[in-house]
Design an enzyme around this catalytic site. Structure first.
Site, PDB file in Angstrom:
ATOM      1  N   ASN A  81       0.829  -1.194   0.000  1.00 38.20           N
ATOM      2  CA  ASN A  81       0.000   0.000   0.000  1.00 38.20           C
ATOM      3  C   ASN A  81       0.873   1.257   0.000  1.00 38.20           C
ATOM      4  O   ASN A  81       2.100   1.174   0.002  1.00 38.20           O
ATOM      5  CB  ASN A  81      -0.950  -0.024   1.206  1.00 38.20           C
ATOM      6  N   HIS A 111      23.346   2.516  13.265  1.00 38.56           N
ATOM      7  CA  HIS A 111      24.284   3.570  13.655  1.00 38.56           C
ATOM      8  C   HIS A 111      24.969   3.162  14.955  1.00 38.56           C
ATOM      9  O   HIS A 111      24.350   2.529  15.808  1.00 38.56           O
ATOM     10  CB  HIS A 111      23.542   4.900  13.835  1.00 38.56           C
ATOM     11  N   GLY A 138      -0.563  -1.307   8.887  1.00 32.37           N
ATOM     12  CA  GLY A 138      -0.159   0.066   8.626  1.00 32.37           C
ATOM     13  C   GLY A 138       0.788   0.601   9.681  1.00 32.37           C
ATOM     14  O   GLY A 138       0.626   0.354  10.875  1.00 32.37           O
ATOM     15  N   THR A 161      11.871  -5.361  16.388  1.00 34.62           N
ATOM     16  CA  THR A 161      13.285  -5.188  16.699  1.00 34.62           C
ATOM     17  C   THR A 161      14.064  -6.495  16.696  1.00 34.62           C
ATOM     18  O   THR A 161      15.291  -6.467  16.752  1.00 34.62           O
ATOM     19  CB  THR A 161      13.458  -4.520  18.078  1.00 34.62           C
ATOM     20  N   LYS A 162      13.363  -7.628  16.662  1.00 41.08           N
ATOM     21  CA  LYS A 162      14.034  -8.930  16.633  1.00 41.08           C
ATOM     22  C   LYS A 162      13.211  -9.886  15.781  1.00 41.08           C
ATOM     23  O   LYS A 162      12.048  -9.631  15.464  1.00 41.08           O
ATOM     24  CB  LYS A 162      14.256  -9.483  18.038  1.00 41.08           C
ATOM     25  N   ARG A 176       6.073  -8.130  20.178  1.00 41.52           N
ATOM     26  CA  ARG A 176       6.211  -9.420  20.844  1.00 41.52           C
ATOM     27  C   ARG A 176       5.106 -10.348  20.344  1.00 41.52           C
ATOM     28  O   ARG A 176       4.036  -9.886  19.945  1.00 41.52           O
ATOM     29  CB  ARG A 176       6.159  -9.273  22.363  1.00 41.52           C
TER      30      ARG A 176
END
Length: 182
Positions: A81, A111, A138, A161-162, A176
């Site tokens: 989308n 970074h 979304g 993040t994992k 999670r």
């Protein structure tokens, strides 16, 4: 960059990277205009000219934002989308039959935590892999180095993040797993 080594993103001495990025921006603007004008065959050819690969039956609603384009691979029958941001400094692979909601961000750059290297503008990148039949709601953000397994669903607004295994629902910040599917 593709190997995950440190680099300087705005290195003016790296003319090839600058050329590829500027071309991608121009080509994707042409793609947006072709889609707006209903020139679907031309738009598909334009999209294929900038992305690493585009499977049959793919729909990507513009605008699409990339760093290079050539490191983004989209599997057959995937629907993306509006307003995908795919910072493809490293490879981004999206499987077949995926559904990608509006405003999703796939971010491969990383970074340094240490202030000195960060001040020196050093960064690296890690690839993102999204399996087949994955649904990203979304506003989902997928961080560098993350893989999402086949058939999984990531709830709207989640920050992944994992790695997420196959056949689960993941939500939240950080995302999670809240349940298995099927």
């Amino acid at each position: 960059m593709l190997a995950g080594d440190l680099y300087i993103a705005d290195d003016s001495g790296n003319d090839e990277s600058v050329r590829i990025h500027e071309r991608a921006v121009r080509v994707l603007e042409t793609y947006r205009l072709q889609c707006t004008a209903g020139e679907h065959a031309a738009a598909r050819a334009t999209l294929a000219s900038v992305l690493g690969s585009v499977g049959a039956g793919v729909t990507i609603r513009p605008p699409l934002f990339v760093d290079y384009g050539e490191n983004l691979h989209v599997g057959a029958r995937t629907f993306i989308n509006y307003q995908l941001t795919a910072l493809d400094v490293a490879a981004i692979t999206i499987g077949e039959d995926c559904q990608i909601g509006p405003g999703v961000q796939l971010l491969t750059p990383t970074h340094p935590i240490e202030p000195g290297p960060r001040r020196d503008k050093l960064e690296a990148a890690a690839p993102i892999t999204i399996g087949d039949n994955v649904w990203l709601g979304g506003g989902v953000i997928v961080c560098p180095g993350v893989s999402i397994g086949d058939n999984s669903v990531i709830g709207a607004g989640s920050v992944v993040t994992k790695d997420v295994p196959a056949n689960v629902v993941g939500v939240g910040n950080p995302a999670r797993v809240i349940r298995e599917i099927g």
